[in-house]
Design an enzyme around this catalytic site. Sequence first.
Site, PDB file in Angstrom:
ATOM      1  N   ASP A  37       0.870  -1.173   0.000  1.00 55.69           N
ATOM      2  CA  ASP A  37       0.000   0.000   0.000  1.00 55.69           C
ATOM      3  C   ASP A  37       0.917   1.235   0.000  1.00 55.69           C
ATOM      4  OD1 ASP A  37      -2.250   1.733   0.520  1.00 55.69           O
ATOM      5  OD2 ASP A  37      -1.567   1.784   2.610  1.00 55.69           O
ATOM      6  N   ASP A  90      -0.332   5.071   0.896  1.00 56.65           N
ATOM      7  CA  ASP A  90      -0.654   6.096   1.897  1.00 56.65           C
ATOM      8  C   ASP A  90      -0.717   5.492   3.292  1.00 56.65           C
ATOM      9  OD1 ASP A  90      -1.011   8.371   0.119  1.00 56.65           O
ATOM     10  OD2 ASP A  90      -2.640   7.164  -0.699  1.00 56.65           O
ATOM     11  N   GLU A 140      -1.032  11.327   4.725  1.00 53.89           N
ATOM     12  CA  GLU A 140      -2.390  11.875   4.794  1.00 53.89           C
ATOM     13  C   GLU A 140      -2.453  13.260   5.456  1.00 53.89           C
ATOM     14  OE1 GLU A 140      -4.674  10.829   3.071  1.00 53.89           O
ATOM     15  OE2 GLU A 140      -4.590   8.650   2.870  1.00 53.89           O
ATOM     16  N   LYS A 156     -11.742  11.577  -4.884  1.00 53.84           N
ATOM     17  CA  LYS A 156     -13.004  12.055  -5.473  1.00 53.84           C
ATOM     18  C   LYS A 156     -14.180  11.540  -4.650  1.00 53.84           C
ATOM     19  CE  LYS A 156     -11.937  10.447  -9.658  1.00 53.84           C
ATOM     20  NZ  LYS A 156     -10.480  10.146  -9.490  1.00 53.84           N
ATOM     21  N   LYS A 205      -6.105  19.183  -6.601  1.00 52.00           N
ATOM     22  CA  LYS A 205      -5.549  18.560  -5.391  1.00 52.00           C
ATOM     23  C   LYS A 205      -4.343  17.690  -5.742  1.00 52.00           C
ATOM     24  CE  LYS A 205      -5.231  14.855  -2.653  1.00 52.00           C
ATOM     25  NZ  LYS A 205      -5.021  13.428  -2.936  1.00 52.00           N
ATOM     26  N   THR A 265      -5.133   3.026  -3.433  1.00 45.80           N
ATOM     27  CA  THR A 265      -6.311   3.783  -3.833  1.00 45.80           C
ATOM     28  C   THR A 265      -5.927   5.129  -4.439  1.00 45.80           C
ATOM     29  OG1 THR A 265      -7.546   2.729  -2.081  1.00 45.80           O
ATOM     30  CG2 THR A 265      -8.366   4.836  -2.804  1.00 45.80           C
TER      31      THR A 265
HETATM   32  C1  XBP Z   1      -5.500   6.036   0.387  1.00 44.53           C
HETATM   33  C2  XBP Z   1      -6.611   6.930   0.134  1.00 44.53           C
HETATM   34  C3  XBP Z   1      -6.473   7.935  -0.892  1.00 44.53           C
HETATM   35  C4  XBP Z   1      -5.711   9.178  -0.545  1.00 44.53           C
HETATM   36  C5  XBP Z   1      -5.986  10.242  -1.567  1.00 44.53           C
HETATM   37  O1  XBP Z   1      -5.956   4.805   0.932  1.00 44.53           O
HETATM   38  O2  XBP Z   1      -7.665   6.789   0.713  1.00 44.53           O
HETATM   39  O3  XBP Z   1      -7.773   8.333  -1.193  1.00 44.53           O
HETATM   40  O4  XBP Z   1      -6.114   9.688   0.727  1.00 44.53           O
HETATM   41  O5  XBP Z   1      -5.668   9.840  -2.843  1.00 44.53           O
HETATM   42  P1  XBP Z   1      -5.040   3.503   0.896  1.00 44.53           P
HETATM   43  P2  XBP Z   1      -6.398  10.427  -4.159  1.00 44.53           P
HETATM   44  O6  XBP Z   1      -3.789   3.844   1.654  1.00 44.53           O
HETATM   45  O7  XBP Z   1      -5.841   2.460   1.635  1.00 44.53           O
HETATM   46  O8  XBP Z   1      -4.803   3.132  -0.550  1.00 44.53           O
HETATM   47  O9  XBP Z   1      -6.863  11.809  -3.839  1.00 44.53           O
HETATM   48  O10 XBP Z   1      -5.330  10.406  -5.222  1.00 44.53           O
HETATM   49  O11 XBP Z   1      -7.556   9.527  -4.468  1.00 44.53           O
HETATM   50 MG    MG Z   2      -3.028   3.084   3.473  1.00 40.44          MG
END
Ligand code: XBP
Ligand code: MG
Length: 237
Positions: free
Chosen positions: A10, A12, A19, A55, A86, A124
């Site tokens: 993963d 983020d 975040e 989104k 963003k 994601t």
């Molecule tokens: C990551 C997310 C993403 C980011 C934003 O989740 O939820 O939505 O916060 O990314 P994970 P975008 O770590 O479970 O993949 O704005 O590019 O969608």
């Molecule tokens: Mg994550």
Amino acid sequence: MNTLKALIFDVDGTLAETERDGHRPAFNLAFAEHGLPWHWDEARYGDLLDVTGGKERIRHYAGQDAPEMLADPAFPELVKRLHAAKTAHYVRLVAAGRLALRPGVAELIAAARRAGIRLAIATTTSPDNVDALLRATLGDEAPGWFAVIGAGDIVPAKKPAPDIYRWVLARLGLPAADCLAIEDSENGLKSASTAGLRCLVTISEYTRDQDFSEAAAVLDDLAQVSPGEVLALPGAA
Ligand code: XBP
Ligand code: MG
């Protein structure tokens, strides 16, 4: 027998704490430049993280705080424009060196490469964000170290749905039992587990209170163990 052939990361919260000081300020900059009176503080953003995808998160927030906007025929286009702005802000923040890899991440990636274990990403977040983070933290060649990068809208159903992990496994051409997922959130763990993967969780800033009972192991960060111990985690069956 341990048949580990690939690590699937993963992004983020797992590769880096992106975040609070990355995605969140990037959203707020996009809102301000579009004249919206929206500001996501740290606590509210924590709640909004239950919805994966930028989104999707904007749509969810509008549904809560400005539901009249959802009926506006121009709303879908506004969401697209907000999200594009963003992403540009996020990429700029990352390229400026604002985010570092979490402890032990670079060491595990290096050890896997030395051991001939393939690397992949299942996230994601948007592809541009992944590319920017890998280049800024590991160098311009780093995106090429990953055999498969599954990101963003490549599958319509985002985590906790298993689709992104299934997509990555299909492109790796490997069964789930030969791979290990590394995640930081309950949504990510559910996604990986439902795809049949064993999953190591490294808890992140926003995920301390989540349920990780399905995880193969739960750590504060990857520096708590040696890369060799991660690569030797027992197999699924
Ligand atoms: C990551 C997310 C993403 C980011 C934003 O989740 O939820 O939505 O916060 O990314 P994970 P975008 O770590 O479970 O993949 O704005 O590019 O969608
Ligand atoms: Mg994550």
